[in-house]
Design an enzyme around this catalytic site. Structure first.
Site, mmCIF file in Angstrom:
data_model
loop_
_atom_site.group_PDB
_atom_site.id
_atom_site.type_symbol
_atom_site.label_atom_id
_atom_site.label_comp_id
_atom_site.label_asym_id
_atom_site.label_seq_id
_atom_site.Cartn_x
_atom_site.Cartn_y
_atom_site.Cartn_z
ATOM 1 N N GLU A 207 34.219 39.251 40.849
ATOM 2 C CA GLU A 207 35.242 40.119 40.261
ATOM 3 C C GLU A 207 34.785 41.575 40.310
ATOM 4 O O GLU A 207 33.625 41.870 39.996
ATOM 5 C CB GLU A 207 35.511 39.729 38.802
ATOM 6 C CG GLU A 207 36.723 40.456 38.233
ATOM 7 C CD GLU A 207 36.985 40.108 36.758
ATOM 8 O OE1 GLU A 207 38.143 40.171 36.340
ATOM 9 O OE2 GLU A 207 36.022 39.800 36.043
ATOM 10 N N ALA A 347 29.012 39.276 31.366
ATOM 11 C CA ALA A 347 29.249 37.885 31.727
ATOM 12 C C ALA A 347 30.443 37.840 32.667
ATOM 13 O O ALA A 347 31.182 38.812 32.807
ATOM 14 C CB ALA A 347 29.514 37.038 30.484
ATOM 15 N N GLU A 349 33.649 35.068 33.944
ATOM 16 C CA GLU A 349 34.345 33.858 33.532
ATOM 17 C C GLU A 349 34.649 32.875 34.653
ATOM 18 O O GLU A 349 35.594 32.086 34.547
ATOM 19 C CB GLU A 349 35.672 34.234 32.852
ATOM 20 C CG GLU A 349 36.698 34.904 33.775
ATOM 21 C CD GLU A 349 36.676 36.417 33.742
ATOM 22 O OE1 GLU A 349 37.686 37.043 34.107
ATOM 23 O OE2 GLU A 349 35.640 36.973 33.328
ATOM 24 N N ASN A 350 33.868 32.860 35.722
ATOM 25 C CA ASN A 350 34.111 31.913 36.805
ATOM 26 C C ASN A 350 34.521 30.550 36.237
ATOM 27 O O ASN A 350 33.851 30.010 35.354
ATOM 28 C CB ASN A 350 32.843 31.735 37.641
ATOM 29 C CG ASN A 350 32.152 33.038 37.949
ATOM 30 O OD1 ASN A 350 32.703 33.928 38.565
ATOM 31 N ND2 ASN A 350 30.912 33.157 37.482
ATOM 32 N N GLU A 383 34.442 34.591 27.131
ATOM 33 C CA GLU A 383 34.501 33.979 28.468
ATOM 34 C C GLU A 383 35.231 32.641 28.446
ATOM 35 O O GLU A 383 35.942 32.298 29.401
ATOM 36 C CB GLU A 383 33.088 33.803 29.025
ATOM 37 C CG GLU A 383 32.272 35.085 29.132
ATOM 38 C CD GLU A 383 33.012 36.213 29.838
ATOM 39 O OE1 GLU A 383 33.695 35.937 30.848
ATOM 40 O OE2 GLU A 383 32.906 37.361 29.378
ATOM 41 N N HIS A 386 38.936 33.050 28.709
ATOM 42 C CA HIS A 386 39.401 33.281 30.076
ATOM 43 C C HIS A 386 39.676 31.983 30.831
ATOM 44 O O HIS A 386 40.428 31.991 31.819
ATOM 45 C CB HIS A 386 38.359 34.076 30.855
ATOM 46 C CG HIS A 386 38.376 35.543 30.591
ATOM 47 N ND1 HIS A 386 39.521 36.300 30.630
ATOM 48 C CD2 HIS A 386 37.366 36.408 30.288
ATOM 49 C CE1 HIS A 386 39.228 37.559 30.367
ATOM 50 N NE2 HIS A 386 37.936 37.655 30.155
#
Length: 946
Positions: A207, A347, A349-350, A383, A386
């Site tokens: 990202e 961080a 959020e994959n 996260e 997300h």
């Protein structure tokens, strides 16, 4: 604009840019019921995307949001071909720090074409070919040319035959790349193993636009597809990706191939993979709201996994909480979270594989500060939010970034409050988020929450306090107005309707409007599409029986000009009075000004913006200010209200809407304040005042230090250095640390002396003299009042990897408090050595600008090292913005602002121009403040002997 037209065209665009889960063929362009438009073929660099955000208002006209950005220009890939599914094979080598790859992309052909354009950045593409049943070829059709466009970050593939429209094809590309050290794309991260050896792991950060650095792809949020990832790695290494492992096959020669199950349909920026020597701890959710227990793991470098226990406990609770409030089960089979040593963001959020900085995930229960522990709880919650809001439903384009980040900021705080109510995070939200957002949004160089984004170079600049903190504050204000039940009813409907697809802000407003019965879009569009916020000026009428409230745009530089004061915001007033403290009015200001009744029979005071929920400042008449001050002194206002009042008083002073002497007088009302967060806001305001006055006369600076001593020395005496109760509230511990730092910096002899005594005992081996919170404060005070000995001892603490990461960083960030120019020069050189990770350079220099005499040294360092810094951060130039803000934003004087502008005039600042503009504006507005109130402050001290 007919609603049926909007629905049909938006549905078509959604299908065009986001293939459905079942991959049904794209329908022909729909017939429009009342309106016909021609859709021309458009080139890559100039496409007009329709933002169909039309909503009728009560007069059946198009509302503001319909007019604003109805058509937004964006630089996007052509849509002649769009992706459906990726089969991705990568073979990273952690010794050579390179990798090879092959990607097979099943694509949908939307119009006849013999050319394909997709994203690729700093990749070596060896070959590309097509297969398609429609071509009826015996062998793959190889590309006749492969052209890489560096500026566009694209690969242009040409073929000898044209693909027919309405068909599918498979595009195969073989490529290679470097595991870079830029902390973006597919990159390497160094760590030290238990034997002290330095090793590498391979990890990702995609990202906003760096999936294209790892493999060729359509790297835009609306270009959703499914992904099947295979990693070819050494047998002794762990390989992770978004999904669970489908199979692992030994290849011989010490290698294996790990394949993962296919992901749900998602955007490229959410894909992730990690390879390295890893260990983990594991837990499971209860399954009460997810329908099944979800396995949750925390991965770390060897020897650190137990430090993930706190984060794991947070995750298993919050994952269930979100499944409950969102009304949708977590959609993946597992949740992995991993600590990465080199990681630029906090961080990422994959989906199913969340990556973190170590400091944002790991906690040592014995030594991690309460501040750092709470931060871990919040980041994990943010996260996890997300995983639904951003991953399951994704923004259409980066101009809607706030949909991801603003919502996650708000609901992440809500989750922490649910799990740890003792943290009082909503009170901390006022300082950490609301006031931070108000400070930035008071600048002319701010931007709307929904900001037009044309090209990728602009995206990183909007990951700021507007998208996160103002966005979260807007959600807080809205949810407070319509109620949490209605709000979550709307959120659940929004998620159900748009899951596995893309959505816009207007989609959220529509769902919330239907759930609440309130036309949310009509008033919230003003908050998300308009820069800034109002100041409400209150005038008393009819002997105090009524108040007239007038709204104007608030600017930190002073009164707004007529042409920049055109917006009339929807402002919930939340009027509370002494006669009815537990309730507040539902009055809303929508005009320039309006009159409202007060309960006067027993009202001693009144206050607007109960609990400081609204996004605005309030200016009261003098007698109302005096009444509020008395109410604060008597303990009649809530903590949230006390924070809001002092924040407004300080802001109005610095912007010229009142005098700084008014703020200084108002501070007296807080002499008996007991709450940490209120004192935190006071410290920030006094620090800001001292920063602007930092180069004034020694007498004036000493008077400001005396003021700080009168406020904070009694706090230290009351709280003492050590907790009496072993179960002391964490906010009390943090208040003690805050008071020690403030009094020590103000030159309290007793505090400085005790700090030095304990400091020497600490480094002699007695670690009990400081708790996890006072350690940071003591380091700062010792260095500010000490010399080389203190500097070297704190530096050695930072360099000792056996210490907790958060305390190491506390030590590093304390070094800049030295007043010794020689030590500052040493620190600036040290900051660019291998001893400081690239992501932490700002920590090394963050405190230098707190001493006015050292600001010039920091600015000169930035200029001297500019080319080196650009080379180091070329892939994440927003970090250059962080460094430039630290280097210049505390200056005062128009001449210095002019100097900075001249320096940057010939440089390419496109990727951090917004931060540069904001820093320059801050210099100029602070200059105005100092010039306006220099004599006012001197006069106040002359009249108020401390």
């Amino acid at each position: 604009m007919p609603g049926s037209y909007v629905d049909v065209v938006r549905k078509y665009l959604s299908r065009l840019y986001s293939p459905t889960v079942d991959d049904a063929p794209l329908p022909p362009y729909p017939a429009l019921p009342t309106l016909t438009i021609n859709v021309p073929k458009v080139p890559l660099r100039s496409r007009l995307m329709f933002m169909l955000l039309f909503t009728p208002n009560s007069r059946n006209e198009m509302c503001t949001s319909a007019v604003h950005n109805a058509i937004e220009e964006r630089e996007l890939l052509p849509t002649n071909v769009t992706p459906v599914h990726y089969d991705l094979l990568l073979a990273p080598d952690l010794d050579t720090l390179a990798y090879t790859g092959e990607v097979q992309i099943r694509v949908r052909v939307n119009e006849p074409t013999d050319k394909i354009v997709l994203h690729a950045n700093e990749l070596e593409i060896q070959e590309a070919s097509l297969t398609s049943a429609a071509l009826q070829l015996d062998a793959p059709l190889r590309a006749t040319s492969i052209t890489l466009q560096k500026d566009d970050e694209t690969a242009h593939l040409a073929f000898a035959q044209s693909l027919p429209s309405g068909t599918e094809a498979t595009l195969t590309i073989k490529f290679g790349g470097i595991l870079n050290d830029l902390m973006v794309g597919f990159y390497r991260s160094k760590y030290t193993d238990a034997q002290g050896a330095t090793k590498n792991m391979a990890t990702t950060q995609f990202e906003p636009t760096d999936a294209r650095r790892a493999f060729p792809c359509w790297d835009e949020p609306m270009q959703k597809a499914t992904f099947a990832v295979t990693l070819k790695v050494r047998e002794d290494l762990t390989a992770l990706s978004n999904m669970d492992v489908s199979k692992s096959v030994s290849l011989g020669d010490g290698l294996k191939e790990v394949s993962f199950n296919t992901t749900p349909i998602m955007s490229t920026y959410l894909l992730a993979f990690v390879v390295g020597e890893l260990e983990y701890i594991e837990g499971y959710t209860s399954g009460a709201h997810n329908g099944r227990p979800i396995p949750c793991r925390i991965y770390t470098a060897p020897g650190k996994s137990e430090k993930g226990r706190f984060a794991l406990n947070v995750a298993v609770q919050v994952l269930e909480y979100f499944a409950d409030v969102f009304g949708i089960e977590y959609p993946l089979p597992k949740l992995d979270q991993i600590a990465i040593s080199d990681f630029e963001a906090g961080a990422m959020e994959n989906w199913g594989l969340i990556t973190y900085r170590e400091v944002a995930l790991l906690v040592d229960e014995a030594t991690t500060s309460s501040r750092a522990k709470q931060h871990v709880a919040y980041v994990v919650s943010h996260e996890l939010a997300h995983q639904w809001f951003g991953n399951l439903v994704t923004m259409e384009w980066w101009s809607e970034l706030w949909l991801n980040e603003g919502f996650a900021t708000w609901v992440g705080t809500l989750a922490v409050d649910h799990v740890y109510p003792e943290y009082h995070v909503w009170t901390q939200f006022l300082v950490d988020d609301l006031q931070r957002a108000l400070a930035l949004d008071a600048l002319r160089s701010s931007h709307p929450i929904q900001v037009p984004v044309k090209r990728s170079s602009e995206i990183s600049q909007i990951f700021d306090a507007i998208s996160y903190s103002k966005g979260g504050s807007a959600i807080r204000m809205l949810s407070s107005y319509i109620g949490l039940d209605s709000f979550f009813k709307g959120v659940r409907a929004y998620l159900r309707k748009h899951k596995y697809a893309n959505a816009s802000t207007e989609d959220l407003w529509t769902a919330l409007s239907e759930a609440s019965g309130v036309n949310v879009s009509q008033f919230m569009a003003l908050w998300t599409r308009t820069i800034g916020y109002p100041i409400l000026t209150v005038t008393e009428l009819e002997g105090g029986k009524q108040i007239q409230v007038r709204q104007n745009r608030y600017l930190s530089a002073g009164v707004a000009n007529e042409d920049e004061d055109q917006t009339l915001w929807w402002v919930p007033l939340g009027i509370e009075t002494s006669a009815n403290k537990d309730q507040h009015s539902t009055d809303v200001l929508t005009a320039r000004e309006a009159t409202f009744d007060l309960e006067t029979s027993s009202t001693k005071w009144y206050k607007l913006n109960k609990d400081t929920v609204g996004i605005y400042r309030v200016k009261y008449p003098a007698n109302a200010v005096a009444n509020l001050a008395q109410a604060i002194a008597n303990g009649e206002l809530s903590t949230n209200d006390r924070i809001g009042v002092i924040a407004d008083a300080a802001s109005l002073a610095s912007s010229g809407h009142s005098n700084t002497s008014d703020f200084l007088t108002f501070l007296r009302a807080y002499s008996n304040e007991t709450e940490f967060v209120a004192w935190q806001e006071i410290v920030l305001r006094i620090d800001a005042l001292q920063s602007v006055w930092a180069t004034e006369s020694k007498e004036t600076r000493e008077q400001l230090r005396t003021l700080s001593r009168t406020l904070f020395s009694p706090l230290v005496q009351r709280l003492s250095w050590d907790a009496i109760d072993a179960n002391e509230d964490s906010l009390v511990s943090r208040l003690r640390a805050l008071a020690i730092r403030a009094a020590g910096f103000a030159g309290d002899d007793d505090v400085v002396s005790e700090t030095n005594r304990r400091f020497q005992a600490f480094f002699a081996g007695d670690r009990s003299v400081f708790n996890t919170d006072t350690l940071r404060a003591a380091f700062a005070v010792a260095i500010r009042n000490g010399g080389r000995d203190e500097f070297e001892k704190v530096k050695s603490y930072y360099l000792d990897s056996a210490n907790p990461v958060d305390q190491q960083l506390a030590a590093l960030s304390s070094l800049g408090f030295t007043t010794d120019p020689a030590l500052v020069d040493e620190l600036l050189e040290f900051a660019l050595t291998d001893a400081v990770r690239n992501q932490d350079v700002h920590q090394a220099i963050v405190a230098i600008n707190t001493h006015g005499a050292n600001r010039e040294r920091l600015w000169q360092w930035y200029q001297d090292k500019y080319d080196l810094l650009v080379g180091r951060y070329r892939a994440s130039m927003n970090y250059m913005g962080i460094l430039v803000r630290l280097s210049i934003a505390e200056f005062v004087g128009d001449a210095k602002a002019d100097e900075v502008e001249r320096y940057f005039a010939g440089k390419n600042t496109a990727k951090f121009q917004r931060v540069l503009d904001q820093s320059l504006e801050k210099i100029r507005s602070n200059t105005v403040w100092l010039n306006k109130d220099r004599e006012d402050v001197e006069g106040w001290f002359a009249s108020n002997r401390l």
